[in-house]
Design a protein around this motif. Structure first.
Motif, PDB file in Angstrom:
ATOM      1  N   ASN A   1     -26.350   7.409 -13.243  1.00  0.00           N
ATOM      2  CA  ASN A   1     -26.052   6.134 -12.588  1.00  0.00           C
ATOM      3  C   ASN A   1     -27.053   5.043 -12.981  1.00  0.00           C
ATOM      4  O   ASN A   1     -27.433   4.222 -12.172  1.00  0.00           O
ATOM      5  N   GLY A   2     -27.507   5.074 -14.204  1.00  0.00           N
ATOM      6  CA  GLY A   2     -28.449   4.061 -14.681  1.00  0.00           C
ATOM      7  C   GLY A   2     -28.303   3.892 -16.180  1.00  0.00           C
ATOM      8  O   GLY A   2     -27.341   4.356 -16.782  1.00  0.00           O
ATOM      9  N   ILE A   3     -29.253   3.260 -16.775  1.00  0.00           N
ATOM     10  CA  ILE A   3     -29.241   3.002 -18.201  1.00  0.00           C
ATOM     11  C   ILE A   3     -30.291   3.883 -18.858  1.00  0.00           C
ATOM     12  O   ILE A   3     -31.430   3.936 -18.415  1.00  0.00           O
ATOM     13  N   GLY A   4     -29.894   4.566 -19.919  1.00  0.00           N
ATOM     14  CA  GLY A   4     -30.851   5.349 -20.700  1.00  0.00           C
ATOM     15  C   GLY A   4     -31.792   4.407 -21.425  1.00  0.00           C
ATOM     16  O   GLY A   4     -31.361   3.431 -22.026  1.00  0.00           O
ATOM     17  N   ARG A   5     -33.080   4.688 -21.347  1.00  0.00           N
ATOM     18  CA  ARG A   5     -34.093   3.805 -21.940  1.00  0.00           C
ATOM     19  C   ARG A   5     -34.847   4.530 -23.028  1.00  0.00           C
ATOM     20  O   ARG A   5     -35.037   5.741 -22.980  1.00  0.00           O
ATOM     21  N   TYR A   6     -35.326   3.759 -24.000  1.00  0.00           N
ATOM     22  CA  TYR A   6     -36.181   4.301 -25.046  1.00  0.00           C
ATOM     23  C   TYR A   6     -37.548   4.577 -24.450  1.00  0.00           C
ATOM     24  O   TYR A   6     -38.029   3.835 -23.600  1.00  0.00           O
ATOM     25  N   ASP A   7     -38.189   5.663 -24.891  1.00  0.00           N
ATOM     26  CA  ASP A   7     -39.493   6.010 -24.335  1.00  0.00           C
ATOM     27  C   ASP A   7     -40.550   4.978 -24.705  1.00  0.00           C
ATOM     28  O   ASP A   7     -41.471   4.721 -23.952  1.00  0.00           O
ATOM     29  N   ASP A   8     -40.411   4.361 -25.855  1.00  0.00           N
ATOM     30  CA  ASP A   8     -41.344   3.333 -26.304  1.00  0.00           C
ATOM     31  C   ASP A   8     -40.526   2.067 -26.534  1.00  0.00           C
ATOM     32  O   ASP A   8     -39.657   2.033 -27.399  1.00  0.00           O
ATOM     33  N   VAL A   9     -40.802   1.032 -25.752  1.00  0.00           N
ATOM     34  CA  VAL A   9     -39.978  -0.171 -25.817  1.00  0.00           C
ATOM     35  C   VAL A   9     -40.526  -1.212 -26.787  1.00  0.00           C
ATOM     36  O   VAL A   9     -39.998  -2.306 -26.889  1.00  0.00           O
ATOM     37  N   SER A  10     -41.586  -0.877 -27.514  1.00  0.00           N
ATOM     38  CA  SER A  10     -42.124  -1.824 -28.477  1.00  0.00           C
ATOM     39  C   SER A  10     -41.233  -1.872 -29.714  1.00  0.00           C
ATOM     40  O   SER A  10     -40.542  -0.906 -30.030  1.00  0.00           O
ATOM     41  N   PRO A  11     -41.239  -3.007 -30.421  1.00  0.00           N
ATOM     42  CA  PRO A  11     -40.427  -3.114 -31.643  1.00  0.00           C
ATOM     43  C   PRO A  11     -40.869  -2.072 -32.674  1.00  0.00           C
ATOM     44  O   PRO A  11     -42.035  -1.693 -32.722  1.00  0.00           O
ATOM     45  N   PHE A  12     -39.938  -1.635 -33.502  1.00  0.00           N
ATOM     46  CA  PHE A  12     -40.275  -0.651 -34.531  1.00  0.00           C
ATOM     47  C   PHE A  12     -39.405  -0.874 -35.758  1.00  0.00           C
ATOM     48  O   PHE A  12     -38.382  -1.551 -35.694  1.00  0.00           O
ATOM     49  N   LEU A  13     -39.847  -0.330 -36.885  1.00  0.00           N
ATOM     50  CA  LEU A  13     -39.108  -0.476 -38.144  1.00  0.00           C
ATOM     51  C   LEU A  13     -38.176   0.698 -38.352  1.00  0.00           C
ATOM     52  O   LEU A  13     -38.486   1.830 -37.998  1.00  0.00           O
ATOM     53  N   ILE A  14     -37.050   0.404 -38.951  1.00  0.00           N
ATOM     54  CA  ILE A  14     -36.092   1.443 -39.333  1.00  0.00           C
ATOM     55  C   ILE A  14     -36.037   1.422 -40.858  1.00  0.00           C
ATOM     56  O   ILE A  14     -35.589   0.438 -41.455  1.00  0.00           O
TER      57      ILE A  14
END
Length: 189
Positions: free
Chosen positions: A9-22
């Protein structure tokens, strides 16, 4: 590799919310699945292209051929072929950086923008309060000067009315004030 924690009942979040390169247009995601029986599928949509991948517990999901845009995703939980629950995942904003992509979790980006807007609003509110205070002081000063000017005009008019040498035109107070203004502006009577 980025890890995503799913929430009921929520939104899945990334463990690290800082920008990153792909790099090379591929992103590996480890998804922390809930302890429930059934099958889980990772569904992603980027620029109108949808992909579905089965998630095997303990393994990762690889997203390839990524390009700039907003990556939307969800994990769908099925039991005996029936959809039981959908776990939405925080959108990921993908931007071009030279030959690679830069990824930014959208909620972190929006939170940063909200903080910046809040600071700007607070600054503007302080400036508005200061401007209102200055305007109020200016209004009071104007009223004081207007009262003094009215007093000086009244005194000058009474002096004019009582002095026979000055009162050659027998002007009303309004005409007297107009004459003073005309003289002050360099005009002739």
């Amino acid at each position: 590799m980025r890890k995503i924690k799913l929430k009921s009942n929520g939104i899945g979040r990334y463990d690290d919310v800082s920008p990153f390169l792909i790099e090379s247009g591929a992103l590996d995601l480890e998804i922390d699945l809930p302890n429930k029986s059934g099958e889980f599928y990772f569904v992603s949509e980027l620029n109108g292209k949808e992909k579905v991948q089965r998630i095997i517990r303990g393994s990762s999901v690889t997203l390839s051929d990524l390009e700039t845009g907003e990556l939307k995703a969800a994990v769908k939980h099925y039991l005996r072929g029936e959809l039981i629950e959908v776990y939405k995942i925080e959108p990921l904003l993908l931007k071009a950086v030279e030959k690679d992509l830069s990824a930014m979790p959208e909620f972190a980006l929006l939170t940063g923008e909200i903080v910046a807007l809040k600071e700007r609003t607070e600054t503007l509110e302080k400036r508005l309060t200061q401007a209102e205070e200055r305007a109020e002081r200016a209004d009071k000063r104007f009223e004081e000067l207007q009262m003094k000017l009215d007093g000086l005009i009244e005194y000058a008019y009474l002096s004019y009315r009582e002095n026979v040498r000055l009162n050659t035109h027998d002007l009303t107070k309004e005409e007297f004030v107009s004459a003073i203004v005309a003289v002050d502006l360099g005009e002739k009577l």
